[in-house]
Design an enzyme around this catalytic site. Structure first.
Site, PDB file in Angstrom:
ATOM      1  N   LYS A 166       0.826  -1.217   0.000  1.00  0.00           N
ATOM      2  CA  LYS A 166       0.000   0.000   0.000  1.00  0.00           C
ATOM      3  C   LYS A 166       0.859   1.265   0.000  1.00  0.00           C
ATOM      4  O   LYS A 166       0.617   2.184  -0.767  1.00  0.00           O
ATOM      5  CB  LYS A 166      -0.938   0.019   1.221  1.00  0.00           C
ATOM      6  CG  LYS A 166      -1.902  -1.149   1.282  1.00  0.00           C
ATOM      7  CD  LYS A 166      -2.861  -1.032   2.451  1.00  0.00           C
ATOM      8  CE  LYS A 166      -2.204  -1.073   3.813  1.00  0.00           C
ATOM      9  NZ  LYS A 166      -1.504  -2.342   4.126  1.00  0.00           N
ATOM     10  N   ARG A 217     -10.484   0.102   7.778  1.00  0.00           N
ATOM     11  CA  ARG A 217      -9.900  -1.202   8.071  1.00  0.00           C
ATOM     12  C   ARG A 217     -10.879  -2.134   8.751  1.00  0.00           C
ATOM     13  O   ARG A 217     -10.540  -3.271   9.029  1.00  0.00           O
ATOM     14  CB  ARG A 217      -8.746  -0.971   9.058  1.00  0.00           C
ATOM     15  CG  ARG A 217      -7.403  -1.408   8.564  1.00  0.00           C
ATOM     16  CD  ARG A 217      -6.443  -1.043   9.680  1.00  0.00           C
ATOM     17  NE  ARG A 217      -5.196  -1.664   9.491  1.00  0.00           N
ATOM     18  CZ  ARG A 217      -4.155  -1.083   8.887  1.00  0.00           C
ATOM     19  NH1 ARG A 217      -4.262   0.121   8.401  1.00  0.00           N
ATOM     20  NH2 ARG A 217      -3.035  -1.726   8.770  1.00  0.00           N
ATOM     21  N   ARG A 268      11.764  -6.663   5.817  1.00  0.00           N
ATOM     22  CA  ARG A 268      11.813  -5.253   6.204  1.00  0.00           C
ATOM     23  C   ARG A 268      12.325  -5.136   7.643  1.00  0.00           C
ATOM     24  O   ARG A 268      13.096  -4.240   7.959  1.00  0.00           O
ATOM     25  CB  ARG A 268      10.421  -4.622   6.061  1.00  0.00           C
ATOM     26  CG  ARG A 268      10.434  -3.130   6.349  1.00  0.00           C
ATOM     27  CD  ARG A 268       9.145  -2.460   5.979  1.00  0.00           C
ATOM     28  NE  ARG A 268       8.057  -2.893   6.858  1.00  0.00           N
ATOM     29  CZ  ARG A 268       6.793  -2.535   6.680  1.00  0.00           C
ATOM     30  NH1 ARG A 268       6.460  -1.778   5.656  1.00  0.00           N
ATOM     31  NH2 ARG A 268       5.869  -2.937   7.511  1.00  0.00           N
ATOM     32  N   ARG A 326      10.425  -1.529  12.602  1.00  0.00           N
ATOM     33  CA  ARG A 326       9.133  -1.267  13.238  1.00  0.00           C
ATOM     34  C   ARG A 326       8.826  -2.404  14.203  1.00  0.00           C
ATOM     35  O   ARG A 326       8.891  -3.580  13.817  1.00  0.00           O
ATOM     36  CB  ARG A 326       8.018  -1.258  12.197  1.00  0.00           C
ATOM     37  CG  ARG A 326       8.100  -0.139  11.186  1.00  0.00           C
ATOM     38  CD  ARG A 326       6.803  -0.195  10.401  1.00  0.00           C
ATOM     39  NE  ARG A 326       6.871   0.557   9.170  1.00  0.00           N
ATOM     40  CZ  ARG A 326       5.889   0.564   8.275  1.00  0.00           C
ATOM     41  NH1 ARG A 326       4.805  -0.179   8.470  1.00  0.00           N
ATOM     42  NH2 ARG A 326       5.986   1.291   7.196  1.00  0.00           N
ATOM     43  N   ARG A 353      -1.353  -9.067  12.999  1.00  0.00           N
ATOM     44  CA  ARG A 353      -1.831  -8.140  11.960  1.00  0.00           C
ATOM     45  C   ARG A 353      -2.501  -8.917  10.832  1.00  0.00           C
ATOM     46  O   ARG A 353      -3.529  -8.498  10.300  1.00  0.00           O
ATOM     47  CB  ARG A 353      -0.645  -7.330  11.401  1.00  0.00           C
ATOM     48  CG  ARG A 353      -0.167  -6.248  12.358  1.00  0.00           C
ATOM     49  CD  ARG A 353       1.264  -5.866  12.064  1.00  0.00           C
ATOM     50  NE  ARG A 353       1.423  -5.098  10.846  1.00  0.00           N
ATOM     51  CZ  ARG A 353       2.584  -5.003  10.189  1.00  0.00           C
ATOM     52  NH1 ARG A 353       3.660  -5.635  10.621  1.00  0.00           N
ATOM     53  NH2 ARG A 353       2.649  -4.278   9.094  1.00  0.00           N
TER      54      ARG A 353
HETATM   55  P1  AP5 Z   1       4.676  -1.486   1.934  1.00  0.00           P
HETATM   56  O1  AP5 Z   1       4.504  -0.667   0.724  1.00  0.00           O
HETATM   57  O2  AP5 Z   1       5.218  -0.829   3.167  1.00  0.00           O
HETATM   58  O3  AP5 Z   1       3.317  -2.259   2.285  1.00  0.00           O
HETATM   59  P2  AP5 Z   1       2.103  -1.793   3.169  1.00  0.00           P
HETATM   60  O4  AP5 Z   1       0.916  -2.497   2.655  1.00  0.00           O
HETATM   61  O5  AP5 Z   1       2.060  -0.305   3.234  1.00  0.00           O
HETATM   62  O6  AP5 Z   1       2.559  -2.419   4.563  1.00  0.00           O
HETATM   63  P3  AP5 Z   1       2.418  -1.820   6.028  1.00  0.00           P
HETATM   64  O7  AP5 Z   1       3.411  -2.510   6.899  1.00  0.00           O
HETATM   65  O8  AP5 Z   1       2.433  -0.343   6.034  1.00  0.00           O
HETATM   66  O9  AP5 Z   1       0.998  -2.367   6.369  1.00  0.00           O
HETATM   67  P4  AP5 Z   1      -0.001  -2.145   7.517  1.00  0.00           P
HETATM   68  O10 AP5 Z   1      -1.307  -2.069   6.862  1.00  0.00           O
HETATM   69  O11 AP5 Z   1       0.141  -3.239   8.530  1.00  0.00           O
HETATM   70  O12 AP5 Z   1       0.500  -0.862   8.284  1.00  0.00           O
HETATM   71  P5  AP5 Z   1      -0.050   0.603   8.529  1.00  0.00           P
HETATM   72  O13 AP5 Z   1       1.118   1.481   8.528  1.00  0.00           O
HETATM   73  O14 AP5 Z   1      -1.189   0.922   7.644  1.00  0.00           O
HETATM   74  O15 AP5 Z   1       5.599  -2.728   1.536  1.00  0.00           O
HETATM   75  C1  AP5 Z   1       6.011  -3.669   2.507  1.00  0.00           C
HETATM   76  C2  AP5 Z   1       7.396  -4.212   2.105  1.00  0.00           C
HETATM   77  O16 AP5 Z   1       7.283  -4.921   0.872  1.00  0.00           O
HETATM   78  C3  AP5 Z   1       8.422  -3.108   1.868  1.00  0.00           C
HETATM   79  O17 AP5 Z   1       9.658  -3.543   2.315  1.00  0.00           O
HETATM   80  C4  AP5 Z   1       8.399  -2.926   0.342  1.00  0.00           C
HETATM   81  O18 AP5 Z   1       9.620  -2.472  -0.166  1.00  0.00           O
HETATM   82  C5  AP5 Z   1       8.075  -4.329  -0.144  1.00  0.00           C
HETATM   83  N1  AP5 Z   1       7.275  -4.324  -1.388  1.00  0.00           N
HETATM   84  C6  AP5 Z   1       6.252  -3.491  -1.705  1.00  0.00           C
HETATM   85  N2  AP5 Z   1       5.735  -3.792  -2.921  1.00  0.00           N
HETATM   86  C7  AP5 Z   1       6.457  -4.865  -3.369  1.00  0.00           C
HETATM   87  C8  AP5 Z   1       6.406  -5.648  -4.566  1.00  0.00           C
HETATM   88  N3  AP5 Z   1       5.507  -5.384  -5.537  1.00  0.00           N
HETATM   89  N4  AP5 Z   1       7.285  -6.662  -4.706  1.00  0.00           N
HETATM   90  C9  AP5 Z   1       8.185  -6.924  -3.734  1.00  0.00           C
HETATM   91  N5  AP5 Z   1       8.303  -6.215  -2.576  1.00  0.00           N
HETATM   92  C10 AP5 Z   1       7.438  -5.199  -2.390  1.00  0.00           C
HETATM   93  O19 AP5 Z   1      -0.613   0.492   9.998  1.00  0.00           O
HETATM   94  C11 AP5 Z   1       0.246   0.288  11.082  1.00  0.00           C
HETATM   95  C12 AP5 Z   1      -0.566   0.126  12.359  1.00  0.00           C
HETATM   96  O20 AP5 Z   1      -1.282   1.341  12.656  1.00  0.00           O
HETATM   97  C13 AP5 Z   1      -1.661  -0.944  12.349  1.00  0.00           C
HETATM   98  O21 AP5 Z   1      -1.141  -2.225  12.609  1.00  0.00           O
HETATM   99  C14 AP5 Z   1      -2.600  -0.423  13.436  1.00  0.00           C
HETATM  100  O22 AP5 Z   1      -2.092  -0.679  14.711  1.00  0.00           O
HETATM  101  C15 AP5 Z   1      -2.570   1.072  13.212  1.00  0.00           C
HETATM  102  N6  AP5 Z   1      -3.596   1.525  12.273  1.00  0.00           N
HETATM  103  C16 AP5 Z   1      -3.385   2.147  11.070  1.00  0.00           C
HETATM  104  N7  AP5 Z   1      -4.543   2.419  10.455  1.00  0.00           N
HETATM  105  C17 AP5 Z   1      -5.519   1.958  11.277  1.00  0.00           C
HETATM  106  C18 AP5 Z   1      -6.943   1.926  11.184  1.00  0.00           C
HETATM  107  N8  AP5 Z   1      -7.580   2.436  10.128  1.00  0.00           N
HETATM  108  N9  AP5 Z   1      -7.641   1.371  12.204  1.00  0.00           N
HETATM  109  C19 AP5 Z   1      -7.004   0.857  13.285  1.00  0.00           C
HETATM  110  N10 AP5 Z   1      -5.657   0.859  13.443  1.00  0.00           N
HETATM  111  C20 AP5 Z   1      -4.921   1.400  12.439  1.00  0.00           C
HETATM  112 MG    MG Z   2       2.014   1.106   4.771  1.00  0.00          MG
END
Ligand code: AP5
Ligand code: MG
Length: 192
Positions: A13, A88, A127, A135, A146
């Site tokens: 994402k 989410r 990562r 992280r 997660r």
């Molecule tokens: P990346 O692009 O970082 O993927 P991502 O989907 O953004 O992963 P996140 O870790 O950010 O997901 P998340 O949804 O758990 O976290 P968020 O920050 O939203 O890519 C991941 C890795 O893969 C990288 O190393 C990248 O280089 C690699 N990659 C990417 N594309 C690739 C490809 N095509 N091929 C190969 N490699 C690739 O949320 C964090 C926390 O915040 C949650 O756990 C929760 O506690 C809280 N939170 C956030 N939003 C909410 C909500 N709406 N409600 C409740 N809690 C929330």
């Molecule tokens: Mg992300």
């Protein structure tokens, strides 16, 4: 362009958001980034969410809605936005619908990035080992939590958006550039 990007943790994402936001000239609204920044700065919000985030849990819906409302009401969202990581849960999706209605906006598309569980785990573990300041939520126990929460609480919103005719599903297993091209193609088609 008013978009929502949905995908499991590690589905890409953040990676795709950067490409799409620069392509469409819209702000990137990542709830995860907002919360991580609040944690880094040690604000009251950051202190409240830190233990929840670090263990891989979800922050409560009401608090998340306040965060998103405050962000969407800023002037830079007038021309569009990309929501990454929100909604989410079904209650968040319903609340977003009410909020957008209040603001007189509608969503143009909801893009789902689909990636196998084995690949998600591989990316997140990589990562964790590669980042200088890993992280806490990328530790194995938090990754498992997660992924489970995504299955149980986030996946149901896909049917909600499918029924609304907004969902576009993309194979997220290709290279970042191939995934980006595919999203652009689907968004073009949705608009014409
Ligand atoms: P990346 O692009 O970082 O993927 P991502 O989907 O953004 O992963 P996140 O870790 O950010 O997901 P998340 O949804 O758990 O976290 P968020 O920050 O939203 O890519 C991941 C890795 O893969 C990288 O190393 C990248 O280089 C690699 N990659 C990417 N594309 C690739 C490809 N095509 N091929 C190969 N490699 C690739 O949320 C964090 C926390 O915040 C949650 O756990 C929760 O506690 C809280 N939170 C956030 N939003 C909410 C909500 N709406 N409600 C409740 N809690 C929330
Ligand atoms: Mg992300």
């Amino acid at each position: 362009m008013r978009l929502v990007l949905i995908g499991a943790p590690g589905s890409g994402k953040g990676t795709q958001s950067a490409l799409l936001c620069s392509h469409f000239g819209i702000p990137h609204l990542s709830t995860g980034e907002i919360l991580r920044e609040a944690k880094r700065l040690g604000t009251p919000l950051g202190q409240r969410v830190a233990p929840i985030m670090d263990s891989g849990g979800l922050v409560d819906d009401t608090l998340m809605l306040d965060v998103v409302r405050e962000r969407l009401e800023r002037p830079d969202c007038q021309q569009g936005f990309l929501l990454d990581g929100f909604p989410r849960t079904l209650p968040q999706a319903h609340a977003l619908e009410r909020l957008l209605h209040e603001l007189n906006w509608t969503l143009q598309a909801v893009v789902e990035l689909r990636v196998s569980t084995a690949e998600l785990e591989r990316r997140l573990i990589n990562r964790y080992h590669e980042m200088e300041n890993p992280r806490p939520e990328d530790q194995p126990a938090a990754i498992a939590k997660r992924l489970e929460l995504f299955e149980n609480l986030t996946k149901p919103i896909l049917s909600y958006y499918r029924e609304a005719g907004l969902l576009r599903t993309v194979d997220g297993m290709q290279t970042p550039d191939e995934v980006f091209q595919r999203i652009c193609y689907l968004l073009d088609r949705a608009q014409s």
